[in-house]
Design an enzyme around this catalytic site. Sequence first.
Site, short mmCIF file in Angstrom:
data_model
loop_
_atom_site.label_atom_id
_atom_site.label_comp_id
_atom_site.label_asym_id
_atom_site.label_seq_id
_atom_site.Cartn_x
_atom_site.Cartn_y
_atom_site.Cartn_z
N ARG A 1 -6.86 -9.65 -0.83
CA ARG A 1 -6.06 -10.12 0.31
C ARG A 1 -6.96 -10.92 1.23
NH1 ARG A 1 -2.59 -9.36 -2.62
NH2 ARG A 1 -0.66 -8.15 -2.37
N GLN B 1 -0.05 -16.43 4.49
CA GLN B 1 0.47 -17.05 3.29
C GLN B 1 1.93 -17.43 3.49
OE1 GLN B 1 -2.24 -15.12 -0.27
NE2 GLN B 1 -0.08 -14.82 -0.34
#
Length: 385
Positions: A291, A320
């Site tokens: 991540r 994102q």
Amino acid sequence: MAMMRRAARQVVSALAPHVLRDAPGRSLHAASSGGGKKIVGVFYKGGEYADRNPNFVGCAEHALGIRAWLESHGHQYIVTHDKDGPNCELEKHLADAHVLITTPFHPAYVTADRIARAGNLELLLTAGIGSDHVDLAAAAAAGLTVAEVTGSNTVSVAEDQVMRVLVLARNFLQGHRQAAGGEWDVAAVAHRAYDLEGKTVGTVGAGRIGRLLLQRLRPFGCGLLYHDRLRMEPGVEEELGAGFEADLDAMLPKCDVVVINMPLTDKTRGLFDKERIARMKRGVIIVNNARGAIMDTQAVADACATGHIAGYGGDVWHPQPAPKDHPWRYMPNNAMTPHISGTTIDGQLRYAAGVKDMLERYFKGQDFPAENYIVKEGKLAGQYQ
């Protein structure tokens, strides 16, 4: 139980996320009774590529390949890629959805506010691995079940990590740019191209993906280290040829290559900040398919600019999708891509099958495989605590 569920929804948005873990949950044996359900899926748009491969089931157009099956059993299946903003398609269907299927590759952020407004919601499924786009504490407080298809794309991600390690170690990107641009400057590539043999590679996290990475790297003749909250059995360590490092900061300076393989939690968010990166060996290669928020974004960019990080690669960003001005897009010697490593065609087929299996169990009031649960009966899985 229904009264408890309603009460939990009334307070969930007012409570701090980190104190919700012990709230009462609701079992799917009770939640899944009744007639047809409304299932909402949020997936990335396939566009012109949607029909180029019949197994490209992970896009919105093909919707995991389960539409006909769901509708034949009397369920409603709404699928969209439109997930952001107050007027998006997802918001239109939240209030009466029973199941929400999301994906890490095109994350629909399931906030405490969204959970509070989703009055019928019972189940949150992640098509893939990694459910940190869900406010897990809020989901637990509201009595929701959160599950993902554990193991569905571990091979996909581990293979991708090996590729990025090699791409960065061999300075492949510079060579490819020359080939595509009509240039020929061997020195520009060779001055920072290295063999992997004899180098030390450390994985921060040694769960399913971390172990597969170690297994695949052993034939390269690397020194292999791992840091994890749980130590492997001695026989597994011996089989992998990996040494355990209890102290992360003691391991990092030993490594020529560091691969991130840990979930995003309150404890790991921003773990690799300016100070921790400074402790790493100058010229280190970092690969992060876990991540993006585990890293301090600007600290990574600055260390790449100075050469302290010789190469940084991965497919996860924060946020994102990454904005066009995200600094990782422009770092020297970066091997960044959109979030693709876990959504190979093979991975899609596995996580689509896993979602279908859990939906079948849900409709029958049956438990899921234990390892798939992220939130069950008001409790978070250990890796998220």
